[in-house]
Design a protein around this motif. Structure first.
Motif, PDB file in Angstrom:
ATOM      1  N   GLU A  18       0.828  -1.194   0.000  1.00 25.27           N
ATOM      2  CA  GLU A  18       0.000   0.000   0.000  1.00 25.27           C
ATOM      3  C   GLU A  18       0.868   1.251   0.000  1.00 25.27           C
ATOM      4  OE1 GLU A  18      -3.478   2.007   2.754  1.00 25.27           O
ATOM      5  OE2 GLU A  18      -2.075   0.627   3.661  1.00 25.27           O
ATOM      6  N   ILE A  19       0.409   2.264  -0.729  1.00 25.20           N
ATOM      7  CA  ILE A  19       1.019   3.591  -0.690  1.00 25.20           C
ATOM      8  C   ILE A  19      -0.075   4.546  -0.231  1.00 25.20           C
ATOM      9  CG2 ILE A  19       1.916   5.504  -2.054  1.00 25.20           C
ATOM     10  CD1 ILE A  19       3.118   3.504  -3.934  1.00 25.20           C
ATOM     11  N   ARG A  20       0.251   5.384   0.719  1.00 22.37           N
ATOM     12  CA  ARG A  20      -0.692   6.405   1.179  1.00 22.37           C
ATOM     13  C   ARG A  20      -0.098   7.769   0.875  1.00 22.37           C
ATOM     14  NH1 ARG A  20      -4.468   5.352   5.675  1.00 22.37           N
ATOM     15  NH2 ARG A  20      -4.877   3.136   5.599  1.00 22.37           N
ATOM     16  N   LEU A  21      -0.805   8.531   0.078  1.00 20.94           N
ATOM     17  CA  LEU A  21      -0.389   9.907  -0.207  1.00 20.94           C
ATOM     18  C   LEU A  21      -1.153  10.835   0.737  1.00 20.94           C
ATOM     19  CD1 LEU A  21      -0.459   9.978  -4.100  1.00 20.94           C
ATOM     20  CD2 LEU A  21       1.480   9.539  -2.606  1.00 20.94           C
ATOM     21  N   PRO A  22      -0.464  11.749   1.418  1.00 18.56           N
ATOM     22  CA  PRO A  22      -1.155  12.663   2.331  1.00 18.56           C
ATOM     23  C   PRO A  22      -2.094  13.611   1.595  1.00 18.56           C
ATOM     24  CG  PRO A  22       1.246  12.932   2.430  1.00 18.56           C
ATOM     25  CD  PRO A  22       0.951  11.914   1.384  1.00 18.56           C
ATOM     26  N   ASP A  23      -3.004  14.220   2.363  1.00 19.30           N
ATOM     27  CA  ASP A  23      -3.987  15.159   1.818  1.00 19.30           C
ATOM     28  C   ASP A  23      -3.375  16.235   0.943  1.00 19.30           C
ATOM     29  OD1 ASP A  23      -6.413  14.276   2.583  1.00 19.30           O
ATOM     30  OD2 ASP A  23      -6.563  15.538   4.358  1.00 19.30           O
ATOM     31  N   GLU A  24      -2.178  16.681   1.285  1.00 19.85           N
ATOM     32  CA  GLU A  24      -1.562  17.793   0.551  1.00 19.85           C
ATOM     33  C   GLU A  24      -1.439  17.510  -0.939  1.00 19.85           C
ATOM     34  OE1 GLU A  24       2.979  18.041   0.714  1.00 19.85           O
ATOM     35  OE2 GLU A  24       2.486  16.931   2.529  1.00 19.85           O
ATOM     36  N   PHE A  25      -1.452  16.250  -1.337  1.00 16.58           N
ATOM     37  CA  PHE A  25      -1.308  15.920  -2.750  1.00 16.58           C
ATOM     38  C   PHE A  25      -2.623  16.029  -3.509  1.00 16.58           C
ATOM     39  CE2 PHE A  25       2.320  13.532  -0.968  1.00 16.58           C
ATOM     40  CZ  PHE A  25       3.303  14.278  -1.589  1.00 16.58           C
ATOM     41  N   GLY A  26      -3.743  16.061  -2.817  1.00 21.84           N
ATOM     42  CA  GLY A  26      -5.026  16.145  -3.492  1.00 21.84           C
ATOM     43  C   GLY A  26      -5.444  14.806  -4.066  1.00 21.84           C
ATOM     44  N   ARG A  27      -6.460  14.815  -4.872  1.00 23.65           N
ATOM     45  CA  ARG A  27      -7.006  13.576  -5.426  1.00 23.65           C
ATOM     46  C   ARG A  27      -6.155  13.049  -6.576  1.00 23.65           C
ATOM     47  NH1 ARG A  27     -12.885  12.587  -4.995  1.00 23.65           N
ATOM     48  NH2 ARG A  27     -13.456  13.533  -3.025  1.00 23.65           N
ATOM     49  N   LEU A  28      -6.067  11.748  -6.626  1.00 21.40           N
ATOM     50  CA  LEU A  28      -5.344  11.062  -7.701  1.00 21.40           C
ATOM     51  C   LEU A  28      -6.042  11.310  -9.030  1.00 21.40           C
ATOM     52  CD1 LEU A  28      -3.280   8.870  -8.638  1.00 21.40           C
ATOM     53  CD2 LEU A  28      -5.068   7.212  -8.159  1.00 21.40           C
ATOM     54  N   TYR A  29      -5.269  11.609 -10.052  1.00 21.51           N
ATOM     55  CA  TYR A  29      -5.827  11.787 -11.389  1.00 21.51           C
ATOM     56  C   TYR A  29      -5.401  10.637 -12.299  1.00 21.51           C
ATOM     57  CZ  TYR A  29      -7.068  13.844 -15.838  1.00 21.51           C
ATOM     58  OH  TYR A  29      -7.605  14.048 -17.077  1.00 21.51           O
ATOM     59  N   LYS A  30      -4.108  10.390 -12.425  1.00 20.68           N
ATOM     60  CA  LYS A  30      -3.586   9.304 -13.266  1.00 20.68           C
ATOM     61  C   LYS A  30      -2.368   8.715 -12.575  1.00 20.68           C
ATOM     62  CE  LYS A  30      -6.043  10.004 -17.091  1.00 20.68           C
ATOM     63  NZ  LYS A  30      -6.109   9.630 -18.434  1.00 20.68           N
ATOM     64  N   ALA A  31      -2.059   7.476 -12.916  1.00 22.00           N
ATOM     65  CA  ALA A  31      -0.852   6.832 -12.390  1.00 22.00           C
ATOM     66  C   ALA A  31      -0.299   5.891 -13.451  1.00 22.00           C
ATOM     67  CB  ALA A  31      -1.168   6.056 -11.117  1.00 22.00           C
ATOM     68  N   LEU A  43      -0.088  11.469 -10.977  1.00 20.49           N
ATOM     69  CA  LEU A  43      -0.508  12.840 -11.267  1.00 20.49           C
ATOM     70  C   LEU A  43      -1.721  13.107 -10.388  1.00 20.49           C
ATOM     71  CD1 LEU A  43      -0.417  12.798 -15.173  1.00 20.49           C
ATOM     72  CD2 LEU A  43       1.441  13.298 -13.585  1.00 20.49           C
ATOM     73  N   THR A  44      -1.722  14.243  -9.688  1.00 19.23           N
ATOM     74  CA  THR A  44      -2.852  14.559  -8.822  1.00 19.23           C
ATOM     75  C   THR A  44      -3.681  15.685  -9.429  1.00 19.23           C
ATOM     76  OG1 THR A  44      -1.657  16.194  -7.498  1.00 19.23           O
ATOM     77  CG2 THR A  44      -1.519  13.870  -6.785  1.00 19.23           C
ATOM     78  N   ARG A  45      -4.930  15.755  -9.028  1.00 16.15           N
ATOM     79  CA  ARG A  45      -5.833  16.768  -9.577  1.00 16.15           C
ATOM     80  C   ARG A  45      -5.400  18.189  -9.236  1.00 16.15           C
ATOM     81  NH1 ARG A  45      -9.793  14.943 -12.406  1.00 16.15           N
ATOM     82  NH2 ARG A  45     -10.645  12.890 -11.995  1.00 16.15           N
ATOM     83  N   ASN A  46      -4.658  18.369  -8.143  1.00 14.83           N
ATOM     84  CA  ASN A  46      -4.231  19.729  -7.805  1.00 14.83           C
ATOM     85  C   ASN A  46      -2.866  20.067  -8.389  1.00 14.83           C
ATOM     86  OD1 ASN A  46      -2.641  18.250  -6.097  1.00 14.83           O
ATOM     87  ND2 ASN A  46      -3.184  19.369  -4.239  1.00 14.83           N
ATOM     88  N   GLY A  47      -2.404  19.291  -9.366  1.00 17.13           N
ATOM     89  CA  GLY A  47      -1.252  19.697 -10.151  1.00 17.13           C
ATOM     90  C   GLY A  47       0.107  19.243  -9.688  1.00 17.13           C
ATOM     91  N   MET A  72      -4.833  14.711 -19.846  1.00 19.53           N
ATOM     92  CA  MET A  72      -3.463  14.698 -19.334  1.00 19.53           C
ATOM     93  C   MET A  72      -3.099  13.247 -19.023  1.00 19.53           C
ATOM     94  SD  MET A  72      -1.793  16.524 -16.003  1.00 19.53           S
ATOM     95  CE  MET A  72      -1.618  18.154 -16.722  1.00 19.53           C
ATOM     96  N   ASN A  73      -1.879  12.857 -19.369  1.00 23.96           N
ATOM     97  CA  ASN A  73      -1.453  11.487 -19.134  1.00 23.96           C
ATOM     98  C   ASN A  73       0.043  11.455 -18.880  1.00 23.96           C
ATOM     99  OD1 ASN A  73      -1.803   8.711 -18.898  1.00 23.96           O
ATOM    100  ND2 ASN A  73      -3.206   8.679 -20.631  1.00 23.96           N
ATOM    101  N   ALA A  74       0.531  10.310 -18.422  1.00 29.13           N
ATOM    102  CA  ALA A  74       1.960  10.132 -18.159  1.00 29.13           C
ATOM    103  C   ALA A  74       2.410   8.803 -18.742  1.00 29.13           C
ATOM    104  CB  ALA A  74       2.239  10.163 -16.660  1.00 29.13           C
ATOM    105  N   LYS A  75       3.660   8.780 -19.199  1.00 28.16           N
ATOM    106  CA  LYS A  75       4.222   7.544 -19.748  1.00 28.16           C
ATOM    107  C   LYS A  75       5.735   7.578 -19.580  1.00 28.16           C
ATOM    108  CE  LYS A  75       4.391   4.560 -23.715  1.00 28.16           C
ATOM    109  NZ  LYS A  75       3.393   3.616 -24.066  1.00 28.16           N
ATOM    110  N   TYR A  76       6.292   6.440 -19.199  1.00 37.02           N
ATOM    111  CA  TYR A  76       7.740   6.305 -19.128  1.00 37.02           C
ATOM    112  C   TYR A  76       8.287   5.953 -20.500  1.00 37.02           C
ATOM    113  CZ  TYR A  76       7.905   6.234 -14.023  1.00 37.02           C
ATOM    114  OH  TYR A  76       7.847   6.564 -12.698  1.00 37.02           O
TER     115      TYR A  76
END
Length: 167
Positions: A18-31, A43-47, A72-76
């Motif tokens: 499990e990974i827990r991202l704190p509130d400061e990161f906002g909502r998950l958008y893409k991974a 990528l989080t919704r708050n940028g 918006m998307n991400a790719k290695y």
């Protein structure tokens, strides 16, 4: 609004992690997970861009990317040495070893990049923009090698498995 973001996956030891991202990161958008399976880019919704080391369960680096946008998307890259974020505002990239943002690909500045793919054996990338223009790039110089506009409607451009065919 959740108090944290939870992501679960099965690691090599056969049990969920499990990974827990704190509130400061906002909502998950893409991974997306790196080709080596060692990193997770979120990528989080708050940028924010947050990259995690999945083997050690620690944050490697983070960056500001601006508010999440539709498409918006991400790719290695194929070897995992570069992380690309593509969106209606263009193509941005990060060095995955240092976490440093790399210079923008000028030819793609402010272009709506819809898809990007990497050749599995050669230093080539293929992008498609919202105008359906497909470009093959030399990924060492980021100079365009070929441009074409297919007659059919495409949703993405990808390299095929044989002879570098573009699908």
């Amino acid at each position: 609004h959740p108090s944290h973001i939870e992501m679960w996956w099965h690691s090599g030891n056969g049990r969920p992690e499990e990974i827990r991202l704190p509130d400061e990161f906002g909502r998950l958008y893409k991974a997306t997970i790196s080709p080596t399976g060692r990193e997770l880019a979120v990528l989080t919704r708050n940028g924010r861009l947050v990259v995690w080391d999945l083997l050690r369960s620690v944050e490697r680096y983070r960056g500001e990317i601006g508010p999440a946008e539709m498409d918006m998307n991400a790719k290695y890259s194929d070897q995992g040495e570069t992380l690309f974020i593509y969106s209606p505002k263009g193509l941005r990239r990060w060095d995955t070893r240092t976490g440093a943002e790399l210079p923008i690909v000028e030819a793609l500045r402010n272009r709506h990049v819809v898809s990007i793919d990497f050749h599995p054996e050669r230093p080539l990338a293929v992008t498609m923009c919202d105008n359906r223009n497909v470009t093959v790039w030399d990924t060492i110089t980021w100079e365009p090698l070929h441009n074409f506009s297919p007659n059919s409607v495409l949703t993405e451009a990808r390299f095929g498995l044989e002879n570098g065919t573009i699908l």
